[in-house]
Scaffold this motif. Structure first.
Motif, PDB file in Angstrom:
ATOM      1  N   TYR A 531       0.815  -1.222   0.000  1.00 30.37           N
ATOM      2  CA  TYR A 531       0.000   0.000   0.000  1.00 30.37           C
ATOM      3  C   TYR A 531       0.848   1.272   0.000  1.00 30.37           C
ATOM      4  CZ  TYR A 531       1.098  -0.956   4.894  1.00 30.37           C
ATOM      5  OH  TYR A 531       1.752  -1.263   6.055  1.00 30.37           O
ATOM      6  N   ARG A 533       3.013   3.759  -1.989  1.00 30.31           N
ATOM      7  CA  ARG A 533       3.155   4.021  -3.421  1.00 30.31           C
ATOM      8  C   ARG A 533       3.294   5.516  -3.664  1.00 30.31           C
ATOM      9  NH1 ARG A 533      -1.572   3.096  -1.347  1.00 30.31           N
ATOM     10  NH2 ARG A 533      -3.509   3.966  -2.153  1.00 30.31           N
ATOM     11  N   THR A 535       1.432   7.285  -6.038  1.00 33.54           N
ATOM     12  CA  THR A 535       0.150   7.899  -6.418  1.00 33.54           C
ATOM     13  C   THR A 535      -0.992   7.124  -5.789  1.00 33.54           C
ATOM     14  OG1 THR A 535       0.031   6.552  -8.435  1.00 33.54           O
ATOM     15  CG2 THR A 535       1.049   8.739  -8.623  1.00 33.54           C
ATOM     16  N   ASP A 536      -2.148   7.775  -5.710  1.00 36.94           N
ATOM     17  CA  ASP A 536      -3.337   7.145  -5.134  1.00 36.94           C
ATOM     18  C   ASP A 536      -4.068   6.390  -6.245  1.00 36.94           C
ATOM     19  OD1 ASP A 536      -5.521   6.322  -3.757  1.00 36.94           O
ATOM     20  OD2 ASP A 536      -6.283   8.325  -3.269  1.00 36.94           O
ATOM     21  N   ASP A 537      -3.926   5.078  -6.267  1.00 41.82           N
ATOM     22  CA  ASP A 537      -4.602   4.258  -7.283  1.00 41.82           C
ATOM     23  C   ASP A 537      -5.689   3.382  -6.657  1.00 41.82           C
ATOM     24  OD1 ASP A 537      -3.051   2.525  -5.867  1.00 41.82           O
ATOM     25  OD2 ASP A 537      -1.958   1.703  -7.585  1.00 41.82           O
ATOM     26  N   THR A 538      -6.174   3.790  -5.493  1.00 43.81           N
ATOM     27  CA  THR A 538      -7.235   3.019  -4.846  1.00 43.81           C
ATOM     28  C   THR A 538      -8.541   3.143  -5.617  1.00 43.81           C
ATOM     29  OG1 THR A 538      -7.684   4.931  -3.419  1.00 43.81           O
ATOM     30  CG2 THR A 538      -6.300   3.185  -2.518  1.00 43.81           C
ATOM     31  N   TYR A 540     -12.097   4.141  -6.578  1.00 42.42           N
ATOM     32  CA  TYR A 540     -12.845   5.364  -6.298  1.00 42.42           C
ATOM     33  C   TYR A 540     -14.047   5.057  -5.405  1.00 42.42           C
ATOM     34  CZ  TYR A 540     -10.053   7.988  -9.649  1.00 42.42           C
ATOM     35  OH  TYR A 540      -9.022   8.615 -10.282  1.00 42.42           O
TER      36      TYR A 540
END
Length: 628
Positions: A531, A533, A535-538, A540
């Motif tokens: 978790y 990283r 960038t925020d690639d979670t 939406y």
């Protein structure tokens, strides 16, 4: 003492046993998706036939073919680049599914010539006891199997039935049902009576007319048809589809966009709906060139109340010298032929019943739930489902293409995929959360049914037309219809609504938390800091944002939306019914590097694609076959 065992970690996957009835398109889709995503399971698919593909194995009457483009009658992820024809025949479609099963080794789960004859829920053990017959055993051996989750994929178009006509046993000639075709019987020179005017009869008549001595077609009610020849794909086109998959993808997407752009034609009061009827009517009259025939063959109800069928020679066949059309109801069969409501008796060598299937949704075998309730009784009069996949009071039970599915008003295989994906969300929870049983709440089923009925009153399906999805009745709202568009169905079933389900657990509902350790910790090859990283690639958090990303919002040119009420003095939406036009498919875009041969292959295929009423996209773009 703490048990340091991965079987005690959070979300441990316990072994699960699944039984599925039917190895047609639904059963094969389930097997594939289960195999793709799960482990620690057993799956048995019982299929009564000696081969796969359900309705496409059973239906082999002359002219039997798909009535949607072949390249779109595939699983959305599994194209076939060598279809011989734009509307493939039944044997070729069957081979697609056989090849699919072989490619993914799905045969390991399937038991052919095994027929399920009953199922009973055992509450104490939380399992289904399923009774089946081995049809190849000398004594037709009956045996019992058990499973945690029971799935009915029997299908919608393979439980054929004789028409409700008196005297079926009295007729001394050859009696054939199109879904039980006798390949050994020759119609050459025979005097034939054809009962029915639905999608099957529309295919049968032009196929048998040239060889028969005479054909009398008995038509009880008319049907909307659109003129469409079957384009044979050339070797050059098929070679292009193989060598350049992006050309085939562009064709498939263009066809699908057509289907997904016309739903407002089924809604009362829409611009597209009001403009569709004149196009269909003029097209049918142009082929018939006969006002008397047109009066009997052009429906009075709105386009779409009955399934719209492509006309590949049917109307023209009715004008041939050896064909006679009788408008009326067959009252009874006699020793020599039949009696009709026109007051006449007719003699025939052979009578063909193109009269369809039992589409009542009532299960074909007893399914006994808690308190000894039989689903056959529960659904005898008014079947009610939860989103077409389950019903209240029957735990751990799913059904493909149940009541209020997208059976008639959208792409069938996409509906099957959508249902399988939702089912497997619950299957995943059962396997990893120590669930005893799940079933939709009765109030959820009741509310869904009420909403669907209210919505259907606004559509063309509320008209008085006799159709399969009303179980051959004229009244009612059609139980095989989803209350919305194909894309509406996909979005509605995309995520599990857990609050609609009655979920019971084995013991404490939080036992699945286990020994306090994660599965990641027991996976010795995993990244323990996954978790962290840049960038925020979670995922939406909102549905609208997830939908925008999934559907690539903003990547297509704006298109005209068909509003419910046509604004005053608004220009007419362009319709392309009955005229082949690549403008219908102007979203089919190839890379700029595409060669002229590749563009030509797509252009030819699109020019022969189904030409149904379609909203014109704006701004206009150059059709593929006109590009340099």
């Amino acid at each position: 003492m703490l048990n340091l065992d991965s079987k005690q970690a959070v979300h441990h996957e316990r072994h699960m046993r699944i039984i599925c009835v039917g190895a047609g398109a639904s059963g094969l889709c389930l097997a594939y998706k289960l195999q793709r995503s799960f482990r620690n399971f057993s799956l048995t698919v019982y299929e009564k036939n000696p081969d796969l593909a359900g309705t496409w194995y059973e239906n082999r009457y002359p002219g039997c073919a798909c009535d949607v483009p072949s390249h779109n009658y595939t699983y959305s992820w599994e194209p076939k680049n060598d279809w011989s024809n734009e509307f493939a025949g039944s044997s070729e479609i069957q081979q697609y599914f056989v090849g699919f099963a072989k490619k993914y080794n799905l045969g390991q789960y399937i038991k052919l010539r095994h027929k399920v004859i009953g199922a009973k829920w055992e509450e104490s053990s939380g399992e289904w006891k399923v009774t089946a017959k081995d049809l190849d055993s000398g004594e037709r051996k009956t045996f019992e199997d058990t499973c945690d989750i029971f799935i009915n994929a029997n299908g919608y178009y393979n439980n054929w039935k004789w028409p409700d006509i008196a005297g079926l046993q009295d007729y001394k000639g050859k009696l054939i049902h199109t879904a039980d075709w006798d390949d050994e019987y020759s119609l050459a020179g025979k005097k034939v009576g054809l009962i029915g005017n639905g999608a099957t009869a529309v295919q049968v008549l032009p196929a048998i007319q040239p060889s028969c001595g005479s054909v009398t077609s008995f038509i009880r009610s008319p049907n909307w048809l659109y003129n469409k020849d079957r384009h044979e794909f050339t070797d050059e086109e098929k070679e292009t589809f193989v060598r350049k998959p992006e050309v085939l993808l562009a064709l498939r997407k263009a066809n699908e966009k057509v289907v997904n752009s016309v739903y407002s034609a089924y809604i009362h009061g829409t611009q597209l709906q009001s403009e569709t009827r004149p196009k269909f009517e003029s097209g049918m009259r142009e082929i018939l060139h006969n006002d008397e025939l047109a009066k009997k063959l052009v429906p009075s109800w709105e386009v779409g109340c009955r399934r719209i069928s492509p006309d590949r020679g049917y109307l023209e066949s009715l004008t041939k010298e050896n064909v006679k059309m009788v408008h009326g109801e067959v009252l009874a069969l006699t020793e020599q032929g039949l009696k009709c409501s026109d007051g006449s008796e007719y003699d025939f060598d052979v009578i063909i019943c193109a009269t369809g299937f039992n589409t009542s949704f009532r299960p074909r075998f007893p399914i006994i739930g808690p308190s000894e309730v039989n689903l056959q009784d529960e659904w005898a009069v008014l079947p009610q489902s939860y989103l077409g996949i389950a019903t209240a009071g029957f735990p751990n039970y799913f059904i493909f293409l149940g009541p209020r599915s997208l059976v008639v008003n959208g792409p069938l295989l996409r509906a099957i995929e959508t249902q399988a994906e939702l089912m497997l969300q619950l299957v995943d929870r059962w396997q990893t959360e120590n669930i005893h049983s799940f079933s939709p709440k009765r109030e959820a089923v009741t509310d869904f049914t009420a909403h669907a009925n209210e919505f259907m009153e606004t559509t063309v399906w509320s008209h008085e037309c006799r159709v399969l999805d009303k179980n051959h009745k004229t009244g009612g709202l059609g139980l095989a219809l989803w209350p919305g568009s194909p894309l509406h169905y996909t979005e509605a079933l995309q995520e599990l609504r857990a609050d609609d389900w009655d979920i019971r657990y084995n013991g404490n509902r939080f036992d699945w938390l286990g020994n306090g350790l994660s599965q990641t910790e027991f996976d010795l090859t995993s990244d323990l800091s996954y978790y962290i990283r840049d960038t925020d690639d979670t995922r939406y958090a909102s549905r609208f944002k997830r939908r925008e990303i999934l559907t690539r919002s903003g990547t297509q040119p704006p298109r005209t939306f068909n509003k419910i009420l046509r604004p005053k003095n608004a220009p007419a939406i362009g319709l392309s019914t009955f005229i082949p036009s690549t403008a219908v498919h102007q979203d089919a875009v190839l890379p700029e590097t595409a060669t002229k041969a590749e563009v030509s292959a797509l252009g030819k295929a699109l020019a022969n694609a189904p030409t149904v009423a379609v909203a014109t996209f704006t701004p206009p773009r150059t059709p593929p076959n006109e590009r340099a």
